[in-house]
Motif scaffolding. Structure first.
Motif, PDB file in Angstrom:
ATOM      1  N   GLY A 266      -3.321  20.429   4.464  1.00 51.47           N
ATOM      2  CA  GLY A 266      -3.473  21.842   4.787  1.00 51.47           C
ATOM      3  C   GLY A 266      -2.578  22.722   3.943  1.00 51.47           C
ATOM      4  N   ASN A 267      -2.837  24.021   4.029  1.00 50.59           N
ATOM      5  CA  ASN A 267      -2.062  25.032   3.307  1.00 50.59           C
ATOM      6  C   ASN A 267      -2.033  26.287   4.168  1.00 50.59           C
ATOM      7  N   LYS A 268      -0.843  26.641   4.656  1.00 51.10           N
ATOM      8  CA  LYS A 268      -0.672  27.822   5.481  1.00 51.10           C
ATOM      9  C   LYS A 268       0.242  28.794   4.752  1.00 51.10           C
ATOM     10  N   ASN A 269      -0.380  29.749   4.062  1.00 49.05           N
ATOM     11  CA  ASN A 269       0.378  30.765   3.331  1.00 49.05           C
ATOM     12  C   ASN A 269       1.388  30.156   2.358  1.00 49.05           C
ATOM     13  N   GLY A 270       0.968  29.097   1.680  1.00 51.46           N
ATOM     14  CA  GLY A 270       1.827  28.465   0.687  1.00 51.46           C
ATOM     15  C   GLY A 270       2.660  27.315   1.210  1.00 51.46           C
ATOM     16  N   PHE A 271       2.703  27.103   2.532  1.00 55.16           N
ATOM     17  CA  PHE A 271       3.337  25.905   3.079  1.00 55.16           C
ATOM     18  C   PHE A 271       2.280  24.799   3.082  1.00 55.16           C
ATOM     19  N   VAL A 272       2.525  23.748   2.315  1.00 54.61           N
ATOM     20  CA  VAL A 272       1.499  22.734   2.088  1.00 54.61           C
ATOM     21  C   VAL A 272       1.935  21.391   2.673  1.00 54.61           C
ATOM     22  N   TRP A 273       0.943  20.603   3.079  1.00 54.67           N
ATOM     23  CA  TRP A 273       1.205  19.256   3.553  1.00 54.67           C
ATOM     24  C   TRP A 273      -0.008  18.375   3.276  1.00 54.67           C
ATOM     25  N   ASP A 274       0.247  17.086   3.161  1.00 54.94           N
ATOM     26  CA  ASP A 274      -0.811  16.111   2.881  1.00 54.94           C
ATOM     27  C   ASP A 274      -0.321  14.756   3.374  1.00 54.94           C
ATOM     28  N   ILE A 275      -0.994  14.188   4.362  1.00 51.61           N
ATOM     29  CA  ILE A 275      -0.564  12.934   4.980  1.00 51.61           C
ATOM     30  C   ILE A 275      -1.702  11.913   4.918  1.00 51.61           C
ATOM     31  N   THR A 276      -1.372  10.682   4.502  1.00 51.48           N
ATOM     32  CA  THR A 276      -2.360   9.604   4.423  1.00 51.48           C
ATOM     33  C   THR A 276      -1.804   8.346   5.075  1.00 51.48           C
ATOM     34  N   ALA A 277      -2.589   7.758   5.960  1.00 45.98           N
ATOM     35  CA  ALA A 277      -2.254   6.464   6.573  1.00 45.98           C
ATOM     36  C   ALA A 277      -3.401   5.503   6.301  1.00 45.98           C
ATOM     37  N   SER A 278      -3.076   4.267   5.947  1.00 47.33           N
ATOM     38  CA  SER A 278      -4.143   3.329   5.592  1.00 47.33           C
ATOM     39  C   SER A 278      -3.777   1.907   5.978  1.00 47.33           C
ATOM     40  N   ASP A 279      -4.812   1.093   6.078  1.00 42.94           N
ATOM     41  CA  ASP A 279      -4.655  -0.327   6.380  1.00 42.94           C
ATOM     42  C   ASP A 279      -5.752  -1.086   5.633  1.00 42.94           C
ATOM     43  N   LYS A 280      -5.373  -2.208   5.035  1.00 39.85           N
ATOM     44  CA  LYS A 280      -6.346  -3.011   4.284  1.00 39.85           C
ATOM     45  C   LYS A 280      -5.983  -4.483   4.455  1.00 39.85           C
ATOM     46  N   ARG A 281      -7.006  -5.319   4.624  1.00 32.02           N
ATOM     47  CA  ARG A 281      -6.769  -6.751   4.783  1.00 32.02           C
ATOM     48  C   ARG A 281      -7.963  -7.532   4.246  1.00 32.02           C
ATOM     49  N   ALA A 282      -7.702  -8.761   3.805  1.00 35.42           N
ATOM     50  CA  ALA A 282      -8.769  -9.605   3.266  1.00 35.42           C
ATOM     51  C   ALA A 282      -8.425 -11.065   3.511  1.00 35.42           C
ATOM     52  N   HIS A 283      -9.476 -11.885   3.733  1.00 36.80           N
ATOM     53  CA  HIS A 283      -9.244 -13.327   3.824  1.00 36.80           C
ATOM     54  C   HIS A 283      -9.501 -13.953   2.448  1.00 36.80           C
ATOM     55  N   ALA A 284      -9.621 -15.234   2.372  1.00 44.09           N
ATOM     56  CA  ALA A 284      -9.776 -15.937   1.101  1.00 44.09           C
ATOM     57  C   ALA A 284     -11.053 -15.503   0.393  1.00 44.09           C
ATOM     58  N   TYR A 285     -10.948 -15.264  -0.921  1.00 47.41           N
ATOM     59  CA  TYR A 285     -12.154 -14.984  -1.701  1.00 47.41           C
ATOM     60  C   TYR A 285     -12.824 -16.306  -2.069  1.00 47.41           C
ATOM     61  N   LYS A 286     -14.051 -16.227  -2.547  1.00 46.45           N
ATOM     62  CA  LYS A 286     -14.787 -17.449  -2.865  1.00 46.45           C
ATOM     63  C   LYS A 286     -15.537 -17.297  -4.177  1.00 46.45           C
ATOM     64  N   ASN A 287     -15.869 -18.442  -4.763  1.00 45.10           N
ATOM     65  CA  ASN A 287     -16.702 -18.477  -5.962  1.00 45.10           C
ATOM     66  C   ASN A 287     -17.552 -19.736  -5.949  1.00 45.10           C
ATOM     67  N   LYS A 288     -18.458 -19.841  -6.904  1.00 38.71           N
ATOM     68  CA  LYS A 288     -19.456 -20.916  -6.909  1.00 38.71           C
ATOM     69  C   LYS A 288     -18.831 -22.299  -7.075  1.00 38.71           C
ATOM     70  N   TYR A 289     -17.759 -22.410  -7.831  1.00 41.72           N
ATOM     71  CA  TYR A 289     -17.183 -23.723  -8.110  1.00 41.72           C
ATOM     72  C   TYR A 289     -16.125 -24.145  -7.090  1.00 41.72           C
ATOM     73  N   ASP A 290     -15.265 -23.240  -6.690  1.00 43.39           N
ATOM     74  CA  ASP A 290     -14.165 -23.587  -5.791  1.00 43.39           C
ATOM     75  C   ASP A 290     -14.501 -23.406  -4.323  1.00 43.39           C
ATOM     76  N   GLY A 291     -15.579 -22.648  -4.026  1.00 50.00           N
ATOM     77  CA  GLY A 291     -15.794 -22.239  -2.650  1.00 50.00           C
ATOM     78  C   GLY A 291     -14.702 -21.261  -2.262  1.00 50.00           C
ATOM     79  N   PRO A 292     -14.307 -21.191  -0.994  1.00 45.18           N
ATOM     80  CA  PRO A 292     -13.193 -20.316  -0.611  1.00 45.18           C
ATOM     81  C   PRO A 292     -11.882 -20.816  -1.235  1.00 45.18           C
ATOM     82  N   VAL A 293     -11.093 -19.891  -1.761  1.00 47.06           N
ATOM     83  CA  VAL A 293      -9.822 -20.230  -2.407  1.00 47.06           C
ATOM     84  C   VAL A 293      -8.706 -20.050  -1.387  1.00 47.06           C
ATOM     85  N   TYR A 294      -8.131 -21.154  -0.971  1.00 48.06           N
ATOM     86  CA  TYR A 294      -7.157 -21.124   0.121  1.00 48.06           C
ATOM     87  C   TYR A 294      -5.964 -20.213  -0.190  1.00 48.06           C
TER      88      TYR A 294
END
Length: 808
Positions: A266-294
């Motif tokens: 936001g911006n209130k007469n020149g007073f500015v703010w910007d807030i970001t919160a995030s979360d990201k997670r992933a399990h093992a990826y996989k490919n044709k030769y290895d299957g899931p990579v532990y």
């Protein structure tokens, strides 16, 4: 003495700047006008009017009018931008002008943008002598990635060193590690970049635009910017009176990645703010030769915020962030008969098979890392008369732990604690006869401690300071930029003594052995650049730049002595190393017409005392092992890197909705006066050609806007130029990856309700190994005879962006 004088000089100046009564330093100005279509004369709503150096702006209203208050009465660059129109970048004197109308020219291609990275102020990209590329927010949304560096790695001239899907390190034209400076909202990121598996601790969701300077950026950023700089930029502040937000979600099919983010600004007469919160997670990826990579999964969460004030005298912004990453470390241990992945048993005395639940788990198991990065920055820009003073002071704290004890998974073995203070002071003198001069000093203080039970590098302290000056002259269609810089870095390490049980003891203790010797090294160097750009016509331009870079050896190169779990090797430093210096020539030619845009970049770079690690052999010619790990030691030589990038974007008339996009990049990197086996630099990316077709359908039935479909491929040539000595590297076969994507904005009631982006990578599920993947050298699968672990297979990404609006 230099450290004390520089710190006191900076702190006193910083206090003086903060104590200035800003309102009395400069008179206020305003700017207003109307924005129209150059051909039809119709008013254009939603056009961005932005001052990059002031970090303030607005958007035009439904009738095309705009108004911005609280501006300084100085000469400053303004950029006018709207999708489908040619960008206008123009310097205006707000002391003389309070109204300016703009007529935008329709454009299908657009490669002219305003950049700030490595510049004394906002500059049109085509007029900046050094090669710079920009990556907008739309590109980041349209393509899938697991980290912000992964998102940039498909750009020409940019690559990544990876350790699975959760750890990526940037490479610019074949150079990486401490040769690339990553800047985030004005502060260089310091998170112990010397480690192979030490990624960049920045939240992908918090980045709105990326600028990449390809070539030595030591003039602006000092040591470590020899290859270039990557500037990760947050979204511009909103116009006064606006409060907005958005929710972003991402799901990827291959590794089950789930990412969510909430942003409010936001911006209130020149007073500015910007807030970001995030979360990201992933399990093992996989490919044709290895299957899931532990154990290739990861968990990441972050919180960042900006709070500040924009006024006619300038701005003052406080940046705060905290980032947490827990990536698994892929060791690649397999059953000797079946080739299936195995893991340590709970008692740590044996190994057991990996279960299907382990592959799907979002909680990495030992070995894994735990990284916490905290950052605070106060960024000030104050106009004093017609000049501008920028002063910033930042603090970063990086906790990096490694856990490898299966019987006690909460017990860390390695623990590095790094504290960094960054400072930057720059004054831009008033423009005189189209001359712009800026001078300044910047640098950092660091202190690193060992708090674990195992040790890889010694504890150390560091201080550096760089004094620089940059002069720019604009003469019609020519821009000439030159500068000089002097750097001095002092690095001191602490001795460490261990007893027979590996416990830390005093030097005089009976049976004590010295793990690290104390050293005190000082590195000094000069860097600079001289370049020119020529706007031959409205559509054709060319640029030439010569730059000298400087880099002091890092703590790992100087003092490492231990097993690095994530690298699968024993590392030894070399205290006799000298600082690297480079000389690079860049030549650029490009054109941008209504239906075709193209650019060719060529470079030649010579690096003296180039530092690299190579595998060691014993007296019998066998691989030298310590603690059952191959030994690598740092050494140096003279390196030569040559190559370039080419981009071509075609919009064939009258099929203006059709985009045919192509790019190619190549690096030939060699070590001088070496036998064939050690002739080529390690970790040199192969030739890459990227091509794609994108169709844009515009508005469909009033509810689907900016609808697009695209299909393309990435072709990587076989890399036969590798560092073969002592079995350090092997050749890497070429591979072809097919990709597709689609997206649209869903509109209802004249408002965008949400945006959807779908991208599919490696559609044919090709099994491949990147030449820059460190997992390529994991253990052999005895069941198949294949060496190492392969990269990610087919992956489909779904992104959803929901804007949040608030009535004023």
């Amino acid at each position: 003495m230099l450290k004390t004088i520089s710190l006191w000089l900076f702190l006193l100046t910083f206090i003086a700047v903060s104590a200035i009564e800003p309102a009395n330093t400069i008179s206020k100005a305003t700017l207003q006008g109307i924005i129209t279509d150059q051909h039809s004369g119709e008013a254009l709503p939603g056009v961005s009017v932005y001052f990059p150096d002031l970090k303030t702006g607005t958007v035009s209203k439904h009738d095309g009018t705009y108004f911005i208050g609280q501006l300084p009465s100085v000469k400053v660059l303004v950029q006018i931008h709207s999708t489908g129109y040619k960008l206008i970048a123009q310097t205006i004197d707000l002391k003389q002008i309070s109204r300016m109308d703009f007529a935008l020219e329709p454009a299908i291609t657009e490669i002219s943008e305003v950049v700030v990275t490595g510049q004394s102020g906002g500059t049109e990209k085509n007029r900046a002598p050094a090669p710079v590329i920009t990556i907008p927010a739309t590109y980041l949304l349209e393509n899938s990635s697991t980290s912000i560096i992964d998102a940039l790695a498909s750009e020409p001239g940019i690559s990544q060193i990876t350790t699975g899907a959760g750890i990526s390190k940037p490479v610019i034209r074949g150079l990486g590690y401490n040769r690339v400076v990553v800047v985030n909202d004005g502060i260089r990121q310091e998170g112990q970049q010397w480690g192979d598996e030490h990624g960049i601790e920045i939240d992908e969701f918090s980045v709105s635009k990326v600028e990449i300077l390809k070539g030595p950026a030591s003039l602006s950023y000092g040591s470590d910017a020899m290859a270039g700089a990557i500037n990760l930029i947050s979204a511009p502040f909103l116009p006064s009176g606006a409060i907005e937000g958005k929710v972003q979600s991402n799901f990827q099919t291959n590794n089950g990645l789930i990412g969510n983010s909430l942003n409010l600004a936001g911006n209130k007469n020149g007073f500015v703010w910007d807030i970001t919160a995030s979360d990201k997670r992933a399990h093992a990826y996989k490919n044709k030769y290895d299957g899931p990579v532990y154990n290739s999964g990861f968990r990441e969460n972050a919180l960042s915020g900006i709070l500040g004030i924009n006024r006619a005298w300038g701005f003052s912004h406080l940046h705060l962030s905290m980032y947490h990453l827990k990536p698994g470390i892929v060791e690649g241990e397999r059953d000797s008969i079946t080739g299936a992945f195995i893991k340590p048993s709970p008692d740590g005395d044996s190994t057991i098979p990996v279960s299907s639940a382990d592959y799907k788990s979002y909680h990495p198991e030992v070995p894994f890392q735990q990284i916490n990065h905290y950052k605070a920055l106060i960024d000030n820009s104050i106009y004093i008369g017609q000049g501008n003073l920028k002063a910033s002071l930042g603090f970063q704290q990086n906790h990096r732990k490694e856990f490898a004890n299966a019987s006690d998974p909460d017990e860390f073995e390695l623990y590095f604690l790094l504290n960094t203070i960054n400072y930057n002071l720059r004054y831009a003198f008033p423009e005189v006869n189209n001359y712009n001069l800026s001078v300044g000093v910047n640098g950092m203080w660091q202190q690193s401690e060992n708090k674990g039970e195992e040790f890889l590098v010694p504890a150390y302290s560091l201080f550096d300071a760089g004094f620089f000056g940059i002069l720019k002259k604009t003469a019609g269609q020519f821009d000439i930029v030159g500068g000089l810089r002097a750097d001095r870095r002092t690095q001191q390490s602490e001795a460490l003594f261990l007893n027979d049980d590996g416990e830390v003891v005093d030097a005089g203790t009976n049976g004590a052995s010295e793990r690290f010797s104390a050293f005190d090294r000082t590195f000094s160097g000069f860097s600079g650049s001289l370049g020119a750009s020529w706007q031959i016509s409205k559509s054709v331009y060319t640029k030439l730049n010569v730059a000298r870079g400087f880099r002091a050896p890092n703590i790992s190169e100087l003092g490492s002595n231990g097993v690095h779990e994530g690298t699968l090797r024993y590392e030894k430093g070399n205290t006799e190393l000298k600082p690297e210096t480079s000389l690079q020539f860049d030549l650029t030619a490009g054109f941008n017409t209504l239906h075709v845009a193209a650019e060719l970049n060529l470079f030649s770079n010579t690096v003296n005392h180039f530092i690299y690690s190579r595998k060691q052999n014993d007296a019998n010619g066998n691989h030298l092992l310590i603690d059952d790990m191959p030994v690598f030691q740092f050494t140096s030589g003279k390196a030569n890197l040559k190559g370039g990038e080419f981009t071509l974007d075609i919009h064939p008339h009258p099929l203006d909705w059709l985009h045919i996009e192509n790019s190619a990049s190549y690096v030939h990197a060699t070590l001088q006066d070496q036998p064939d086996s050690s002739r080529y630099l390690p970790l040199t990316p192969p030739f890459r050609w990227t091509s794609g077709i994108k169709t844009e359908f515009g508005n469909i039935h009033g509810h689907l806007e900016n609808l697009y479909l695209k299909i393309g491929f990435d072709w990587y040539a076989r890399q036969n130029n590798y560092f073969a000595a002592y079995g350090t590297e092997t050749a890497t076969p070429g591979y072809f990856l097919l990709n597709m994507g689609a997206g649209t904005d869903v509109v209802w009631g004249d408002k965008t309700r949400f945006s959807l982006y779908v991208s599919a990578g490696n559609l044919t599920n090709t099994a491949y190994q990147s030449h820059l993947s460190r997992l390529k050298y994991a253990a052999t699968n005895n069941a198949t005879g294949r060496n190492g672990i392969f990269n990610m297979g087919r992956n489909v990404s779904f992104k959803l962006v929901i804007p949040i609006g608030f009535s004023n």
